[in-house]
Design an enzyme around this catalytic site. Structure first.
Site, mmCIF file in Angstrom:
data_model
loop_
_atom_site.group_PDB
_atom_site.id
_atom_site.type_symbol
_atom_site.label_atom_id
_atom_site.label_comp_id
_atom_site.label_asym_id
_atom_site.label_seq_id
_atom_site.Cartn_x
_atom_site.Cartn_y
_atom_site.Cartn_z
ATOM 1 N N SER A 24 28.889 36.051 34.760
ATOM 2 C CA SER A 24 29.163 34.864 35.589
ATOM 3 C C SER A 24 30.164 35.179 36.695
ATOM 4 O O SER A 24 31.130 34.455 36.901
ATOM 5 C CB SER A 24 29.692 33.726 34.701
ATOM 6 O OG SER A 24 28.749 33.372 33.721
ATOM 7 N N HIS B 290 35.672 34.847 38.315
ATOM 8 C CA HIS B 290 34.778 34.579 37.198
ATOM 9 C C HIS B 290 34.470 33.088 37.168
ATOM 10 O O HIS B 290 35.314 32.258 37.524
ATOM 11 C CB HIS B 290 35.431 35.008 35.878
ATOM 12 C CG HIS B 290 34.481 35.036 34.726
ATOM 13 N ND1 HIS B 290 34.174 33.912 33.999
ATOM 14 C CD2 HIS B 290 33.760 36.049 34.182
ATOM 15 C CE1 HIS B 290 33.301 34.232 33.051
ATOM 16 N NE2 HIS B 290 33.036 35.519 33.129
ATOM 17 N N HIS B 291 33.261 32.744 36.749
ATOM 18 C CA HIS B 291 32.825 31.344 36.765
ATOM 19 C C HIS B 291 33.680 30.478 35.839
ATOM 20 O O HIS B 291 33.734 29.250 35.995
ATOM 21 C CB HIS B 291 31.359 31.253 36.355
ATOM 22 C CG HIS B 291 30.609 30.134 37.008
ATOM 23 N ND1 HIS B 291 31.172 28.896 37.247
ATOM 24 C CD2 HIS B 291 29.333 30.061 37.481
ATOM 25 C CE1 HIS B 291 30.275 28.119 37.828
ATOM 26 N NE2 HIS B 291 29.156 28.797 37.983
ATOM 27 N N SER B 292 34.336 31.080 34.843
ATOM 28 C CA SER B 292 35.179 30.291 33.951
ATOM 29 C C SER B 292 36.359 29.667 34.681
ATOM 30 O O SER B 292 36.936 28.681 34.227
ATOM 31 C CB SER B 292 35.686 31.149 32.788
ATOM 32 O OG SER B 292 36.424 32.253 33.272
#
Length: 470
Positions: free
Chosen positions: A36, A148-150
């Site tokens: 991600s 990061h997508h988080s």
């Protein structure tokens, strides 16, 4: 800057615990099918001052604590991971600079950006990196930001970009506001003990409150409550059902390598084209991509009528914090073989309108707490299987409404290279300075990448003709 900007900066990213959906993205990031990580590629009209850029990053990462926090996972996956200050934060690791060794062309920059995107982030550090690229033809430079997508969804990243960039080439006034206090440092063992203790203490009261709430709703409107549950169940069935379309014979592959292509479309013309077809600028964008997909299949003598396609749908409300993730994925049978751009726009508009009204659109929020407790190997296998259900994914992040500056340089274009989770191609659009900046992240397993990119441009040009005809 408004008086509440300090609070806005310090709270960007939301609470300390990752949501169950964010934990899923984080824990499956070791597999290329579920990675991600994306890259924001900013073109700059000149090379920015390096010392000023470093100082700006140092100040900004102190004002936005999330950017100096790493993800700490519990020793057992019984509670979600949490953000915790990185005790060894090193800005020189997160911000670096390089000079293109070749001709300095945009193609060379795209190759570098693709390599940068494919390189995994260090899970022991805050999940982002930035790279200043020098030596681009015409005295230009580029700034690459890889999160990061988080950390955030696309809308949250647009908020971060607006907060992080200046309003002119000249330095802004000195910021003498106090630096926010760091959160409590967490360890894997302490995180598990603390969160489980909190759950034990609050569980009886939470359970009783929920029971009284449900009972009260049922007593006040028993028919309505049951009807609502039935509607949700029917919606969940629609959302979970895979699109009834075979996979494309031309869009194949789910390799780990990335390839980037970028191009521009005038925003005013794309918006007018959407209006001419009875839809929005986003509908016109997707219709143009599908027109390109149709052309690509025809070039290869592999015509298709429909393909399975996925798009993210924002679930964000005005009450949600800046940053973090508030979206859901929606899959549909995309009319790739439809030759009429107006019909494609109308079909897409109808689907998106219906998808936004699905009660179960955010169903993964219900499943994620259970899934996130699975062993990493099992979780990755499940997530990897889900990502391969679509042939194409596309996302319109939205628009940035002002000119951005970075350490004395003006940002001229912003290309959002979205993550490509186990699918042949991910196409993302961001509108900046009156231009729709489109980035195509596609698998090197696509047989004719140059032809594919050309066909996408032709498909969007076909849609833009609608604006000229009205």
């Amino acid at each position: 800057m408004p008086s509440n900007d300090a609070d806005t900066l310090s709270s960007w990213g939301g609470g300390q615990d990752l949501s169950a959906w964010e934990a899923l993205m984080w824990r499956t990031g070791g597999d290329y099918r579920t990675r991600s990580t994306g890259v924001i590629v900013e073109l700059l009209d000149t090379e920015p001052d390096w010392d000023r850029l470093v100082a700006a990053h140092d100040r900004f990462t102190q004002r936005v604590p999330r950017l100096r926090e790493r993800v700490v996972e519990p020793t057992l996956p019984l509670v979600p991971p949490a953000w915790s200050p990185d005790p060894h934060f090193d800005l020189t690791y997160h911000l670096q600079r390089v000079r293109l060794p070749g001709d300095g062309s945009i193609a060379e920059l795209q190759t570098l950006a693709a390599q940068f995107a494919a390189r995994p982030l260090d899970p022991e550090r805050p999940p982002w990196e930035a790279l200043l690229v020098l030596g681009i033809t015409g005295g230009q430079a580029a700034y690459l930001f890889k999160p990061h997508h988080s950390l955030s969804d696309g809308i949250g990243l647009l908020q971060l970009l607006d907060l992080a960039h200046g309003h002119s080439r000249e330095p802004g006034p000195a910021d003498d506001r106090p630096i926010p206090e760091a959160r409590r440092t967490e360890s894997p063992e302490g995180l598990l003990v603390n969160r489980l203790t909190d759950k034990v203490v609050s569980a009886p009261g939470d359970a009783l409150r929920e029971a009284f709430h449900v009972a009260g709703r049922f007593a006040g409107d028993p028919i309505g409550t049951v009807t609502e549950a039935v509607k949700f169940a029917m919606s969940l069935r629609r959302v979970l059902t895979s699109p009834d379309a075979p996979h494309s014979p031309a869009l194949t592959g789910s390799g780990s390598a990335y390839r980037l292509d970028t191009f521009d479309v005038p925003f005013a013309e794309l918006k007018a084209a959407g209006r001419a077809g009875g839809g929005s600028v986003n509908d016109a964008f997707l219709a143009g991509l599908l027109g390109g997909v149709r052309r690509y299949h025809e070039r290869l003598s592999l015509p298709v009528d429909f393909i399975p396609m996925a798009i993210p749908v924002s679930l964000r409300t005005d009450n949600d914090p800046m940053g973090a993730n508030k979206f859901a994925g929606a899959r549909f049978v995309a009319p790739a073989g439809e030759p009429d751009p107006k019909t494609r726009i109308a079909t897409i508009h109808k689907f998106i309108a219906a998808a936004r009204l699905e009660p179960a659109l955010g169903f993964l929020d219900l499943l994620a707490p259970v899934l996130s407790r699975l062993p990493r190997i099992a979780l990755t296998r499940i997530a990897g299987g889900m990502t391969g259900l679509s042939d194409l994914q596309a996302s319109n992040l939205g628009a940035i409404g002002r000119s951005l500056y970075l350490a004395g340089a003006r940002v001229t274009r912003i290309y959002p290279m979205g993550p490509r989770p186990g699918i042949p191609a991910m196409i993302t659009m961001l509108t900046y300075d009156g231009t729709c900046c489109i980035a195509v992240n596609f698998d090197d397993a696509i047989a004719e990448p140059t032809v594919f990119a050309t066909c996408l441009r032709e498909g969007l040009d076909e849609v833009l003709e609608l604006a000229k005809a009205n």
